[in-house]
Design an enzyme around this catalytic site. Structure first.
Site, PDB file in Angstrom:
ATOM      1  N   GLU A 248       1.560   2.306  11.285  1.00  0.00           N
ATOM      2  CA  GLU A 248       2.590   2.480  10.250  1.00  0.00           C
ATOM      3  C   GLU A 248       2.248   3.791   9.569  1.00  0.00           C
ATOM      4  O   GLU A 248       1.302   3.868   8.778  1.00  0.00           O
ATOM      5  CB  GLU A 248       2.567   1.274   9.310  1.00  0.00           C
ATOM      6  CG  GLU A 248       3.843   1.106   8.546  1.00  0.00           C
ATOM      7  CD  GLU A 248       3.728   1.681   7.161  1.00  0.00           C
ATOM      8  OE1 GLU A 248       4.099   2.861   7.007  1.00  0.00           O
ATOM      9  OE2 GLU A 248       3.253   0.969   6.277  1.00  0.00           O
ATOM     10  N   CYS A 282       5.024   4.702   1.566  1.00  0.00           N
ATOM     11  CA  CYS A 282       5.523   5.335   2.794  1.00  0.00           C
ATOM     12  C   CYS A 282       7.036   5.224   2.910  1.00  0.00           C
ATOM     13  O   CYS A 282       7.657   6.020   3.607  1.00  0.00           O
ATOM     14  CB  CYS A 282       4.900   4.677   4.021  1.00  0.00           C
ATOM     15  SG  CYS A 282       3.133   4.771   4.000  1.00  0.00           S
TER      16      CYS A 282
HETATM   17  C1  SIN Z   1       3.940   1.303   2.434  1.00  0.00           C
HETATM   18  O1  SIN Z   1       4.071   2.208   1.645  1.00  0.00           O
HETATM   19  O2  SIN Z   1       3.472   1.510   3.538  1.00  0.00           O
HETATM   20  C2  SIN Z   1       4.306  -0.124   2.131  1.00  0.00           C
HETATM   21  C3  SIN Z   1       5.493  -0.267   1.305  1.00  0.00           C
HETATM   22  C4  SIN Z   1       5.932  -1.704   1.176  1.00  0.00           C
HETATM   23  O3  SIN Z   1       5.430  -2.610   1.831  1.00  0.00           O
HETATM   24  O4  SIN Z   1       6.862  -1.908   0.403  1.00  0.00           O
END
Ligand code: SIN
Length: 479
Positions: A248, A282
């Site tokens: 990810e 992310c």
């Molecule tokens: C992430 O920033 O990778 C996770 C964000 C989320 O699970 O809402």
């Protein structure tokens, strides 16, 4: 507070006895000295996980579910303590850290149930004397390398499906935020999770720990959340033992607002998506594409909402925007603003560092930039900070072209009331996740992950457990 490595059911110091400091990014205060795990500790953790695997995979799924549910219950019991720890080590506002605790527990709760539904198949054979079966078996030891922006939830998002599938696990938490992962390990111990099923190796030498994880046939799956750059290195390393990977990686989410959108919902969504964890997620909106007819109204409302955000120490009452995780993070956000201004953009609010009394110089004023063009860095790279660049567009096709003009493909957002347009956008946006009039799509029940340089595999949903299962085809001659 637990600060040692968690290996084979016990907290143990690093083999060479070294420790490193975990600091609160808001104040620079040392939160704890934590065991400096290295390759030897990582190998010991993998060995423990490998020893625990046969018994854990043989437990009935319903028994594994009991363990996961019990850990989730303990997380709810200790929610306030976990939230405070999380806020101390990553700087996020306490209110967000509390939400993270229940989000994190939801992955254990969801997979406790999903683990009971790992069904096999029978296939009609062409030879009547044969029975053809497909079994789904846990793949072995799973390694998780987790990021600092969700120190609790990114551990449980990997731990829930792995343990429910019958895998055992070794975790390397981000060096900035190992305490939350160690707190989860302590709760797992309290819940009676058998020794070796979950192991946590903190440390600052991530390459050494990751290489030890990838240097053995025991580890059959690696899940990593972090930068595309590190993801590529891990992917190359995984070739040696032919290990399956879930990655990810970086995002560069477009947030598209059409003329026909509910503007109140779009602005509320923009605030939730862009400014959660000070823009350090992310999936957070990285660039706003706003159709010309509503551009000025959207910018006015967004500017007013952003200007009202309270910046401060995450643990102080009322804080909505905490610090950036480190100085490099602050410098990157500043550099994006400076570059945009040099190329003609204007800040309608913010645009500079924020001084917070009694705190470190690591805060950025929440910022809205207008007059942004695709030539600017903030429109091409992930900012990972509280900066909202806005660019006007005229036609749907322009928005689609600009949105897809990136190697990244994690999350995209579309705000519109037009059903046909929703169909077109959800089919043509090259992203793993599309939020339609929804800025917070992540949930335990749905598959989270990206395409292109944003990653491989999915976490969450029924798809998330598949990552940890090998198919075994059995051809059975019965007569
Ligand atoms: C992430 O920033 O990778 C996770 C964000 C989320 O699970 O809402």
């Amino acid at each position: 507070m637990h600060t040692a490595c968690f290996i084979d059911g016990a907290f143990v110091p690093a083999r060479d006895g070294r420790t490193f400091a975990v600091r609160n990014p808001a104040t620079d205060a040392i939160v704890a000295q934590v065991a400096e795990g290295g390759a030897g500790d990582a190998r010991a953790a993998v060995d423990a996980a490998a020893r625990a695997f046969p018994a854990w995979k043989s437990l009935a799924a319903i028994e594994r579910a009991r363990h996961l549910r019990r850990i989730a219950e303990l997380m709810h019991r200790d929610a306030e303590r976990l939230a405070d720890l999380c806020s101390q080590e990553c700087g996020k506002p306490l209110a967000e850290a509390r939400t993270e605790v229940s989000y994190a527990a939801s992955f254990l709760e969801w997979y406790a149930e999903e683990g009971k539904r790992v069904y096999g198949e029978t296939i009609p054979a062409s030879d009547p004397a044969k029975r053809l079966l497909v079994l789904r078996r846990p793949c072995g030891v799973a390694a998780a390398i987790t990021p600092w922006n969700f120190p609790i939830a990114m551990v449980t998002r990997k731990m829930g499906p792995a343990l429910a599938a019958g895998c055992t696990q070794v975790v390397k938490p981000a060096e900035q935020t190992p305490l939350s992962a160690l707190a989860i390990a302590a709760l797992a111990g309290e819940a009676g999770l058998p020794a070796g099923v979950l192991n946590v190796v903190p440390g600052t030498d991530a390459p050494a720990i990751a290489s030890a994880f990838l240097d053995t046939l025991h580890v059959r799956h690696v899940s990593f959340t972090g930068s595309t750059e590190v993801g590529r290195i891990l992917l190359r390393q995984s070739a040696e033992q032919v290990v399956r990977m879930s990655l990810e990686l970086g995002g560069h989410a477009p947030f598209i607002v059409f003329d026909d959108a509910d503007l109140d919902a779009a602005v509320a969504g923009a605030m939730a998506s862009k400014f959660r964890n000070a823009g350090q997620t992310c999936v957070c909106a990285n660039r706003f594409l706003v159709q010309r007819g509503v551009h000025d109204a959207f910018v006015d409302r967004l500017t007013a909402a952003v200007a009202a955000l309270k910046v401060g120490d995450g643990r102080a009452a009322g804080t909505q925007i905490g610090p950036l995780i480190d100085d490099a993070g602050l410098r990157k956000a500043e550099a994006h603003v400076a570059d945009a201004r040099a190329l003609g953009a204007r800040a309608t609010t913010g645009g500079a560092r924020a001084a917070v009394a009694g705190c470190a110089d690591r805060f950025m004023q929440p910022t809205v930039l207008v007059g942004v063009t695709p030539a600017m860095r903030c429109f091409r790279e992930e900012t990972f900070g509280p900066v909202a660049p806005v660019c006007a567009f005229d036609h749907e096709a322009d928005a689609l072209r600009i949105a897809n003009d990136t190697p990244y493909g994690l999350a995209a957002y579309v705000f519109t009331r037009d059903g046909a347009r929703i169909v077109r956008m959800t089919e043509e946006l090259q992203y793993g996740i599309v939020g339609v009039n929804d800025a917070l799509p992540a949930t335990a029940q749905a598959p989270f992950g990206g395409v292109k340089h944003s990653g491989l595999g999915r976490e969450g949903g029924r798809q998330g457990i598949e990552e940890y299962l090998d198919l075994r085809y059995v051809s059975w001659r019965v007569g």
